[in-house]
Scaffold this motif. Structure first.
Motif, PDB file in Angstrom:
ATOM      1  N   ARG A  96       5.339   7.586  -3.784  1.00 35.90           N
ATOM      2  CA  ARG A  96       5.483   8.464  -5.285  1.00 35.90           C
ATOM      3  C   ARG A  96       5.397  10.068  -4.370  1.00 35.90           C
ATOM      4  O   ARG A  96       4.074  10.009  -3.864  1.00 35.90           O
ATOM      5  N   ILE A  97       6.399  10.472  -4.444  1.00 28.75           N
ATOM      6  CA  ILE A  97       5.411  11.783  -3.262  1.00 28.75           C
ATOM      7  C   ILE A  97       5.760  13.221  -4.297  1.00 28.75           C
ATOM      8  O   ILE A  97       6.896  13.488  -5.057  1.00 28.75           O
ATOM      9  N   GLY A  98       4.731  14.307  -4.964  1.00 29.59           N
ATOM     10  CA  GLY A  98       4.553  15.513  -5.404  1.00 29.59           C
ATOM     11  C   GLY A  98       5.338  16.888  -4.545  1.00 29.59           C
ATOM     12  O   GLY A  98       4.818  16.648  -3.276  1.00 29.59           O
ATOM     13  N   ILE A  99       5.777  17.397  -4.902  1.00 31.11           N
ATOM     14  CA  ILE A  99       6.541  18.674  -4.084  1.00 31.11           C
ATOM     15  C   ILE A  99       6.127  20.145  -4.832  1.00 31.11           C
ATOM     16  O   ILE A  99       6.698  19.849  -6.226  1.00 31.11           O
ATOM     17  N   VAL A 100       4.960  21.157  -4.630  1.00 31.21           N
ATOM     18  CA  VAL A 100       4.916  22.230  -5.014  1.00 31.21           C
ATOM     19  C   VAL A 100       5.424  23.049  -4.683  1.00 31.21           C
ATOM     20  O   VAL A 100       5.755  23.597  -3.553  1.00 31.21           O
ATOM     21  N   ASP A 101       6.631  24.144  -5.067  1.00 38.20           N
ATOM     22  CA  ASP A 101       7.195  25.366  -4.387  1.00 38.20           C
ATOM     23  C   ASP A 101       8.063  26.427  -5.803  1.00 38.20           C
ATOM     24  O   ASP A 101       8.503  25.543  -6.281  1.00 38.20           O
ATOM     25  N   PHE A 102       7.759  27.379  -5.226  1.00 36.98           N
ATOM     26  CA  PHE A 102       8.779  28.041  -5.957  1.00 36.98           C
ATOM     27  C   PHE A 102       9.710  28.599  -5.915  1.00 36.98           C
ATOM     28  O   PHE A 102      10.002  29.398  -6.505  1.00 36.98           O
ATOM     29  N   ASP A 103      10.102  28.862  -4.359  1.00 38.22           N
ATOM     30  CA  ASP A 103      11.083  29.476  -3.827  1.00 38.22           C
ATOM     31  C   ASP A 103      12.816  28.784  -3.614  1.00 38.22           C
ATOM     32  O   ASP A 103      13.342  28.221  -4.455  1.00 38.22           O
ATOM     33  N   LYS A 117       1.019  -1.243   0.049  1.00 43.39           N
ATOM     34  CA  LYS A 117       0.053  -0.119   0.399  1.00 43.39           C
ATOM     35  C   LYS A 117       0.678   1.767   0.404  1.00 43.39           C
ATOM     36  O   LYS A 117       0.594   1.900  -0.837  1.00 43.39           O
ATOM     37  N   LEU A 118       2.069   0.983   1.039  1.00 46.10           N
ATOM     38  CA  LEU A 118       2.394   2.639   1.018  1.00 46.10           C
ATOM     39  C   LEU A 118       3.749   2.565  -0.765  1.00 46.10           C
ATOM     40  O   LEU A 118       3.291   4.204  -1.436  1.00 46.10           O
ATOM     41  N   LYS A 119       3.947   1.604  -1.356  1.00 49.84           N
ATOM     42  CA  LYS A 119       4.467   1.598  -2.407  1.00 49.84           C
ATOM     43  C   LYS A 119       3.594   2.958  -3.238  1.00 49.84           C
ATOM     44  O   LYS A 119       4.009   3.171  -4.826  1.00 49.84           O
ATOM     45  N   ALA A 120       2.263   1.812  -3.614  1.00 54.39           N
ATOM     46  CA  ALA A 120       1.130   2.131  -3.936  1.00 54.39           C
ATOM     47  C   ALA A 120       0.780   3.488  -3.747  1.00 54.39           C
ATOM     48  O   ALA A 120      -0.264   4.051  -4.968  1.00 54.39           O
ATOM     49  N   GLY A 121       0.949   4.126  -2.642  1.00 53.14           N
ATOM     50  CA  GLY A 121       0.402   5.755  -2.799  1.00 53.14           C
ATOM     51  C   GLY A 121       1.138   6.670  -3.195  1.00 53.14           C
ATOM     52  O   GLY A 121       2.186   6.506  -3.859  1.00 53.14           O
ATOM     53  N   SER A 122       0.165   7.716  -3.236  1.00 54.51           N
ATOM     54  CA  SER A 122       1.495   8.684  -3.560  1.00 54.51           C
ATOM     55  C   SER A 122       0.305  10.253  -2.370  1.00 54.51           C
ATOM     56  O   SER A 122      -0.718  10.082  -2.314  1.00 54.51           O
ATOM     57  N   VAL A 123       1.788  10.976  -2.319  1.00 52.17           N
ATOM     58  CA  VAL A 123       1.207  12.117  -1.537  1.00 52.17           C
ATOM     59  C   VAL A 123       1.792  13.373  -2.787  1.00 52.17           C
ATOM     60  O   VAL A 123       3.215  13.321  -2.795  1.00 52.17           O
ATOM     61  N   LEU A 124       1.051  15.102  -2.100  1.00 51.71           N
ATOM     62  CA  LEU A 124       1.228  16.082  -2.690  1.00 51.71           C
ATOM     63  C   LEU A 124       1.301  16.367  -1.586  1.00 51.71           C
ATOM     64  O   LEU A 124       0.545  17.150  -0.998  1.00 51.71           O
ATOM     65  N   CYS A 125       2.743  16.776  -2.199  1.00 51.15           N
ATOM     66  CA  CYS A 125       3.184  18.110  -0.567  1.00 51.15           C
ATOM     67  C   CYS A 125       3.248  19.880  -1.425  1.00 51.15           C
ATOM     68  O   CYS A 125       3.877  19.801  -2.020  1.00 51.15           O
ATOM     69  N   ILE A 126       2.051  20.540  -1.303  1.00 56.59           N
ATOM     70  CA  ILE A 126       2.264  21.724  -1.515  1.00 56.59           C
ATOM     71  C   ILE A 126       3.393  22.444   0.031  1.00 56.59           C
ATOM     72  O   ILE A 126       2.417  22.704   0.721  1.00 56.59           O
ATOM     73  N   GLY A 127       4.481  22.440  -0.443  1.00 57.02           N
ATOM     74  CA  GLY A 127       5.314  22.995  -0.159  1.00 57.02           C
ATOM     75  C   GLY A 127       6.649  22.127   0.063  1.00 57.02           C
ATOM     76  O   GLY A 127       6.306  21.602   0.943  1.00 57.02           O
ATOM     77  N   ALA A 128       7.757  22.911   0.422  1.00 59.75           N
ATOM     78  CA  ALA A 128       8.970  22.719   0.721  1.00 59.75           C
ATOM     79  C   ALA A 128       9.630  23.255   1.785  1.00 59.75           C
ATOM     80  O   ALA A 128      11.175  22.831   2.118  1.00 59.75           O
ATOM     81  N   GLY A 129       8.895  23.954   2.189  1.00 58.04           N
ATOM     82  CA  GLY A 129       9.810  25.087   3.653  1.00 58.04           C
ATOM     83  C   GLY A 129       9.727  24.086   4.865  1.00 58.04           C
ATOM     84  O   GLY A 129       9.726  22.977   5.125  1.00 58.04           O
ATOM     85  N   GLY A 130       9.139  25.188   6.105  1.00 51.98           N
ATOM     86  CA  GLY A 130       9.273  24.620   7.421  1.00 51.98           C
ATOM     87  C   GLY A 130       8.103  23.229   7.809  1.00 51.98           C
ATOM     88  O   GLY A 130       8.462  21.855   8.396  1.00 51.98           O
ATOM     89  N   LEU A 131       6.843  23.564   7.284  1.00 49.64           N
ATOM     90  CA  LEU A 131       5.943  22.234   7.843  1.00 49.64           C
ATOM     91  C   LEU A 131       6.071  20.433   6.395  1.00 49.64           C
ATOM     92  O   LEU A 131       6.689  19.867   6.872  1.00 49.64           O
ATOM     93  N   GLY A 132       6.182  21.330   5.009  1.00 54.93           N
ATOM     94  CA  GLY A 132       7.051  20.001   3.236  1.00 54.93           C
ATOM     95  C   GLY A 132       8.076  19.001   4.222  1.00 54.93           C
ATOM     96  O   GLY A 132       8.615  17.868   3.981  1.00 54.93           O
ATOM     97  N   SER A 133       8.873  19.772   4.715  1.00 62.16           N
ATOM     98  CA  SER A 133      10.371  18.972   4.922  1.00 62.16           C
ATOM     99  C   SER A 133      10.406  18.064   5.901  1.00 62.16           C
ATOM    100  O   SER A 133      10.539  17.303   5.495  1.00 62.16           O
ATOM    101  N   PRO A 134       9.620  18.482   6.856  1.00 68.65           N
ATOM    102  CA  PRO A 134       9.814  16.653   7.892  1.00 68.65           C
ATOM    103  C   PRO A 134       8.441  15.497   7.522  1.00 68.65           C
ATOM    104  O   PRO A 134       9.080  14.779   7.362  1.00 68.65           O
ATOM    105  N   ALA A 135       7.735  16.574   6.817  1.00 67.09           N
ATOM    106  CA  ALA A 135       6.317  15.493   6.486  1.00 67.09           C
ATOM    107  C   ALA A 135       6.549  14.683   5.245  1.00 67.09           C
ATOM    108  O   ALA A 135       7.176  13.333   5.025  1.00 67.09           O
TER     109      ALA A 135
END
Length: 239
Positions: free
Chosen positions: A30-37, A1-19
């Motif tokens: 599969r992990i997606g990350i949205v950031d522009f900084d 289930k973990l291998k088949a799972g996917s999460v989109l993290c909005i932000g690679a900052g304070g919360l997105g980093s540890p998550a």
């Protein structure tokens, strides 16, 4: 289930980093990350995805290198953009869980409205100085607008850069968010649905408040707003 799972993290900052780090270490496929900084020295006290050698680099490039260094057997998608009414539907559509690590109210309301429209779980986290909050919104349950129908005045809601934050706090809140995402993917435990966990690091207290769905909510009610046309900037600029 973990291998088949996917999460989109909005932000690679304070919360997105540890998550993102815990999701990658757990083996979420599969992990997606949205950031522009780009990485700045001032980020490093709380954004542990990045190091001094990354200063000046794109946060996405830094994050991808770090996460694949932890677990080369997963897929990392990067989106160098802001989340907007024009792209949110397409960004969110192909992920199982949306993890909201944003630090501004227009984006939080937009994330909520798009998740409601797509029926996507939305794991929300927020931090302010010494206090943090975590909750999870799912299809059929209350949404962010049920909990916060209106944003606070801008003067009362400064960003972490403006107000400051104890560096360990986003680590704790991001850890809770990653835990929520893992529970949703695995179908285990009791997610924080209709429950707001509030953490105060100065007193080391964790309290949970129960909240309910609002029938005429603009996010999940019968007259809910259309994310494509709603003016989020105007909604959050005045009270």
């Amino acid at each position: 289930k973990l291998k088949a799972g996917s999460v989109l993290c909005i932000g690679a900052g304070g919360l997105g980093s540890p998550a993102a780090m815990y999701l990658a270490a757990a083996g979420v496929g599969r992990i997606g990350i949205v950031d522009f900084d780009v990485v700045d020295f001032s980020n490093l006290q709380r954004q542990l995805l990045h190091s001094t050698r990354d200063v000046g680099r794109s946060k996405l490039a830094s994050a991808k290198d770090r996460l694949l260094g932890m677990n080369p057997h997963i897929e990392i998608d990067t989106y160098e953009t802001t989340v907007s009414s024009d792209n949110a539907l397409d960004l969110f559509r192909n992920y199982d869980v949306i993890l909201d690590g944003t630090d501004n109210f227009p984006t939080r309301y937009l994330v909520n409205d798009v998740c409601v429209r797509l029926g996507k779980p939305n794991v929300h986290g927020s931090i302010f100085r010494f206090q943090g909050q975590v909750t999870t919104f799912v299809r059929g349950g209350p949404c962010y607008r049920c909990l916060f129908p209106r944003p606070p005045p801008p003067a009362l809601a400064p960003s972490c850069a403006e107000a400051g934050v104890l560096g360990v706090l986003p680590g704790l809140v991001g850890l809770f968010q990653a835990t929520e995402a893992l529970k949703l993917i695995l179908g285990l435990g009791e997610p924080l649905v209709a429950q707001l966990a509030m953490l105060d690091v100065l007193s080391t207290r964790l309290e949970t408040v129960v909240y309910s769905r609002v029938e005429d909510c603009l996010g999940c009610g019968p007259s809910r707003v259309d994310p494509a046309t709603f003016d989020y900037g105007e909604h959050c600029s005045v009270v």
